[in-house]
Design a protein around this motif. Sequence first.
Motif, PDB file in Angstrom:
ATOM      1  N   CYS A  27       2.977  -9.268  13.221  1.00  0.00           N
ATOM      2  CA  CYS A  27       1.924  -8.268  13.025  1.00  0.00           C
ATOM      3  C   CYS A  27       2.067  -7.119  14.023  1.00  0.00           C
ATOM      4  CB  CYS A  27       0.553  -8.925  13.138  1.00  0.00           C
ATOM      5  SG  CYS A  27       0.246 -10.180  11.902  1.00  0.00           S
ATOM      6  N   LEU A  53       3.656  -7.892   8.413  1.00  0.00           N
ATOM      7  CA  LEU A  53       2.432  -7.457   7.744  1.00  0.00           C
ATOM      8  C   LEU A  53       1.392  -7.068   8.780  1.00  0.00           C
ATOM      9  CD1 LEU A  53       0.583 -10.636   6.389  1.00  0.00           C
ATOM     10  CD2 LEU A  53       2.249 -10.657   8.214  1.00  0.00           C
ATOM     11  N   ASP A  57      -4.231  -8.105   7.035  1.00  0.00           N
ATOM     12  CA  ASP A  57      -3.727  -8.751   5.823  1.00  0.00           C
ATOM     13  C   ASP A  57      -3.432 -10.228   6.077  1.00  0.00           C
ATOM     14  OD1 ASP A  57      -3.949  -6.449   4.259  1.00  0.00           O
ATOM     15  OD2 ASP A  57      -1.944  -5.762   4.803  1.00  0.00           O
ATOM     16  N   ALA A  71       0.059  -9.616  -2.284  1.00  0.00           N
ATOM     17  CA  ALA A  71       0.278  -8.747  -1.122  1.00  0.00           C
ATOM     18  C   ALA A  71       1.726  -8.286  -1.061  1.00  0.00           C
ATOM     19  CB  ALA A  71      -0.112  -9.490   0.164  1.00  0.00           C
ATOM     20  N   LYS A  76       2.328  -4.777   0.880  1.00  0.00           N
ATOM     21  CA  LYS A  76       1.617  -5.028   2.138  1.00  0.00           C
ATOM     22  C   LYS A  76       2.391  -5.992   3.027  1.00  0.00           C
ATOM     23  CE  LYS A  76      -3.027  -4.296   0.359  1.00  0.00           C
ATOM     24  NZ  LYS A  76      -4.383  -4.840   0.298  1.00  0.00           N
ATOM     25  N   VAL A  77       3.325  -6.719   2.427  1.00  0.00           N
ATOM     26  CA  VAL A  77       4.095  -7.739   3.131  1.00  0.00           C
ATOM     27  C   VAL A  77       5.578  -7.493   2.895  1.00  0.00           C
ATOM     28  CG1 VAL A  77       4.605 -10.209   3.192  1.00  0.00           C
ATOM     29  CG2 VAL A  77       2.258  -9.453   2.877  1.00  0.00           C
ATOM     30  N   ARG A  78       6.366  -7.576   3.961  1.00  0.00           N
ATOM     31  CA  ARG A  78       7.829  -7.517   3.851  1.00  0.00           C
ATOM     32  C   ARG A  78       8.380  -8.821   4.404  1.00  0.00           C
ATOM     33  NH1 ARG A  78       7.544  -3.242   7.113  1.00  0.00           N
ATOM     34  NH2 ARG A  78       9.136  -4.161   8.445  1.00  0.00           N
TER      35      ARG A  78
END
Length: 93
Positions: A27, A53, A57, A71, A76-78
């Motif tokens: 994060c 992320l 999230d 997500a 929103k998320v890799r």
Amino acid sequence: MEMEQIAGKMRERLSGSGFTGSVKFDCGDAGVVLIDGESVSTQNAAADCTVSLAKDDLEAIVAGELDPTAAFMQGKVRADGDLSLAMRLNALL
């Protein structure tokens, strides 16, 4: 919610799950949660899969308010590395 609280919730859910492998939720400046098997910590270390992320999230995913797959599809998320680990973990969280 602090990163340690998020880690605690994950720790409860993974206890006795038999999960193997390592996944790091990164994060950024807010910190990390590292899952290594059934062990969960807020220590930053290498992992088989790194999920990047926003902390908000991650909180929403852990609270059940945000579907991890949705997500990911929304950007929103890799995830980098072994994506099959992230998918297996998705079912446990």
